[in-house]
Scaffold this motif. Structure first.
Motif, PDB file in Angstrom:
ATOM      1  N   TYR A 119       0.836  -1.208   0.000  1.00  0.00           N
ATOM      2  CA  TYR A 119       0.000   0.000   0.000  1.00  0.00           C
ATOM      3  C   TYR A 119       0.868   1.254   0.000  1.00  0.00           C
ATOM      4  CZ  TYR A 119      -4.333  -2.540   1.234  1.00  0.00           C
ATOM      5  OH  TYR A 119      -5.429  -3.355   1.251  1.00  0.00           O
ATOM      6  N   ARG A 120       1.909   1.255   0.851  1.00  0.00           N
ATOM      7  CA  ARG A 120       2.789   2.430   0.927  1.00  0.00           C
ATOM      8  C   ARG A 120       3.422   2.710  -0.428  1.00  0.00           C
ATOM      9  NH1 ARG A 120       8.531   2.680   3.968  1.00  0.00           N
ATOM     10  NH2 ARG A 120       8.967   1.327   2.228  1.00  0.00           N
ATOM     11  N   MET A 121       3.892   1.660  -1.093  1.00  0.00           N
ATOM     12  CA  MET A 121       4.508   1.837  -2.407  1.00  0.00           C
ATOM     13  C   MET A 121       3.502   2.418  -3.397  1.00  0.00           C
ATOM     14  SD  MET A 121       4.644   0.474  -5.696  1.00  0.00           S
ATOM     15  CE  MET A 121       3.900  -1.125  -5.438  1.00  0.00           C
ATOM     16  N   LEU A 122       2.276   1.882  -3.410  1.00  0.00           N
ATOM     17  CA  LEU A 122       1.267   2.381  -4.349  1.00  0.00           C
ATOM     18  C   LEU A 122       0.900   3.836  -4.068  1.00  0.00           C
ATOM     19  CD1 LEU A 122      -1.016  -0.782  -4.517  1.00  0.00           C
ATOM     20  CD2 LEU A 122       0.540   0.051  -6.308  1.00  0.00           C
ATOM     21  N   PHE A 123       0.678   4.164  -2.796  1.00  0.00           N
ATOM     22  CA  PHE A 123       0.374   5.558  -2.442  1.00  0.00           C
ATOM     23  C   PHE A 123       1.529   6.472  -2.833  1.00  0.00           C
ATOM     24  CE2 PHE A 123      -2.667   3.975   0.965  1.00  0.00           C
ATOM     25  CZ  PHE A 123      -3.802   4.399   0.294  1.00  0.00           C
ATOM     26  N   ASN A 124       2.746   6.036  -2.557  1.00  0.00           N
ATOM     27  CA  ASN A 124       3.926   6.826  -2.885  1.00  0.00           C
ATOM     28  C   ASN A 124       4.033   7.037  -4.393  1.00  0.00           C
ATOM     29  OD1 ASN A 124       7.486   6.574  -2.415  1.00  0.00           O
ATOM     30  ND2 ASN A 124       6.188   8.279  -1.868  1.00  0.00           N
ATOM     31  N   ALA A 125       3.803   5.979  -5.178  1.00  0.00           N
ATOM     32  CA  ALA A 125       3.864   6.098  -6.640  1.00  0.00           C
ATOM     33  C   ALA A 125       2.789   7.058  -7.145  1.00  0.00           C
ATOM     34  CB  ALA A 125       3.712   4.730  -7.299  1.00  0.00           C
ATOM     35  N   ARG A 161       6.074   1.553 -12.113  1.00  0.00           N
ATOM     36  CA  ARG A 161       4.947   2.220 -11.444  1.00  0.00           C
ATOM     37  C   ARG A 161       5.270   3.685 -11.151  1.00  0.00           C
ATOM     38  NH1 ARG A 161       0.940  -1.206  -9.652  1.00  0.00           N
ATOM     39  NH2 ARG A 161       1.482  -3.412  -9.521  1.00  0.00           N
ATOM     40  N   PHE A 162       6.552   3.991 -11.028  1.00  0.00           N
ATOM     41  CA  PHE A 162       6.980   5.359 -10.752  1.00  0.00           C
ATOM     42  C   PHE A 162       7.299   6.036 -12.083  1.00  0.00           C
ATOM     43  CE2 PHE A 162       7.412   3.288  -6.750  1.00  0.00           C
ATOM     44  CZ  PHE A 162       7.130   4.272  -5.811  1.00  0.00           C
ATOM     45  N   LYS A 163       6.349   6.810 -12.568  1.00  0.00           N
ATOM     46  CA  LYS A 163       6.483   7.497 -13.857  1.00  0.00           C
ATOM     47  C   LYS A 163       7.056   8.896 -13.614  1.00  0.00           C
ATOM     48  CE  LYS A 163       2.703   4.686 -15.652  1.00  0.00           C
ATOM     49  NZ  LYS A 163       3.301   3.537 -15.086  1.00  0.00           N
ATOM     50  N   VAL A 164       8.275   8.892 -13.108  1.00  0.00           N
ATOM     51  CA  VAL A 164       8.983  10.117 -12.751  1.00  0.00           C
ATOM     52  C   VAL A 164      10.302  10.131 -13.496  1.00  0.00           C
ATOM     53  CG1 VAL A 164       7.856  10.147 -10.476  1.00  0.00           C
ATOM     54  CG2 VAL A 164      10.112   9.103 -10.703  1.00  0.00           C
ATOM     55  N   LEU A 214       1.373   9.570  -5.609  1.00  0.00           N
ATOM     56  CA  LEU A 214       1.712  10.945  -5.246  1.00  0.00           C
ATOM     57  C   LEU A 214       2.920  11.468  -6.019  1.00  0.00           C
ATOM     58  CD1 LEU A 214       1.171  13.385  -3.468  1.00  0.00           C
ATOM     59  CD2 LEU A 214       2.612  12.333  -1.715  1.00  0.00           C
ATOM     60  N   PHE A 215       4.004  10.680  -6.073  1.00  0.00           N
ATOM     61  CA  PHE A 215       5.193  11.125  -6.781  1.00  0.00           C
ATOM     62  C   PHE A 215       4.907  11.323  -8.271  1.00  0.00           C
ATOM     63  CE2 PHE A 215       9.201  10.345  -4.092  1.00  0.00           C
ATOM     64  CZ  PHE A 215       8.550  10.699  -2.929  1.00  0.00           C
ATOM     65  N   ASN A 216       4.089  10.454  -8.857  1.00  0.00           N
ATOM     66  CA  ASN A 216       3.727  10.603 -10.271  1.00  0.00           C
ATOM     67  C   ASN A 216       2.975  11.909 -10.497  1.00  0.00           C
ATOM     68  OD1 ASN A 216       4.915   8.107 -10.709  1.00  0.00           O
ATOM     69  ND2 ASN A 216       2.980   7.019 -10.911  1.00  0.00           N
ATOM     70  N   GLU A 217       2.061  12.240  -9.612  1.00  0.00           N
ATOM     71  CA  GLU A 217       1.308  13.500  -9.732  1.00  0.00           C
ATOM     72  C   GLU A 217       2.233  14.702  -9.582  1.00  0.00           C
ATOM     73  OE1 GLU A 217      -1.962  14.208 -10.539  1.00  0.00           O
ATOM     74  OE2 GLU A 217      -1.964  12.100 -11.099  1.00  0.00           O
ATOM     75  N   TRP A 218       3.117  14.652  -8.605  1.00  0.00           N
ATOM     76  CA  TRP A 218       4.058  15.755  -8.425  1.00  0.00           C
ATOM     77  C   TRP A 218       4.942  15.923  -9.650  1.00  0.00           C
ATOM     78  CZ3 TRP A 218       6.030  14.409  -2.832  1.00  0.00           C
ATOM     79  CH2 TRP A 218       5.097  14.867  -1.880  1.00  0.00           C
ATOM     80  N   ALA A 219       5.433  14.832 -10.188  1.00  0.00           N
ATOM     81  CA  ALA A 219       6.311  14.901 -11.364  1.00  0.00           C
ATOM     82  C   ALA A 219       5.548  15.452 -12.567  1.00  0.00           C
ATOM     83  CB  ALA A 219       6.894  13.525 -11.678  1.00  0.00           C
ATOM     84  N   ALA A 220       4.311  14.976 -12.776  1.00  0.00           N
ATOM     85  CA  ALA A 220       3.511  15.435 -13.924  1.00  0.00           C
ATOM     86  C   ALA A 220       3.208  16.928 -13.817  1.00  0.00           C
ATOM     87  CB  ALA A 220       2.215  14.633 -14.004  1.00  0.00           C
TER      88      ALA A 220
END
Length: 131
Positions: free
Chosen positions: A22-28, A80-83, A30-36
């Motif tokens: 869950y932590r990994m998915l939530f982190n991905a 999963r991390f599109k950053v 959020l980080f994807n949104e920030w990067a986008a």
């Protein structure tokens, strides 16, 4: 007798494996949104700033206004991390998990409240047990 702690260790509701997933998915997410949005310096790399690496793992980093935060994840979750990808991460500032948590909490406390559009009450369907 001491019980061995592992991925299947549970608090009665969730296992460690579930919580880490869950932590990994939530982190991905959020980080994807920030990067986008170009919001923060967010990136991933297999190598730390000093060139070291852990086989089978990568690191994702974000630089918040309150400081750097980071996590290591299995290379199975790389896509999963599109950053942005880098050859190595930004220099680690020495933060601990506790310090990263304090930085995230501080950013939450400082974040401006978003302006949500008002929705006329007659457009809101209030669901009750009877409806």
């Amino acid at each position: 007798m001491t019980q061995e702690i592992g991925p299947d260790t549970s608090d009665g509701y969730h296992t460690f494996a579930e919580l880490y997933h869950y932590r990994m998915l939530f982190n991905a997410l959020l980080f994807n949104e920030w990067a986008a949005a170009g919001k923060f310096d967010v990136h991933k790399a297999y190598r730390h700033s000093d060139g070291s690496m852990y086989g089978g793992w990568f690191i994702v980093v974000a630089q918040l206004p309150t400081g750097q935060i980071s996590n290591h994840y299995s290379e199975d979750d790389w896509d999963r991390f599109k950053v942005p990808e880098r050859g190595h991460t930004a220099e680690w500032d020495g933060h601990t998990a506790e310090e990263a948590a304090k930085r995230m909490a501080a950013w939450l406390d400082q974040m401006p409240s978003p302006a949500f559009p008002e929705v006329p009450f007659d457009l809101i369907h209030v669901r009750t047990k009877e409806s």
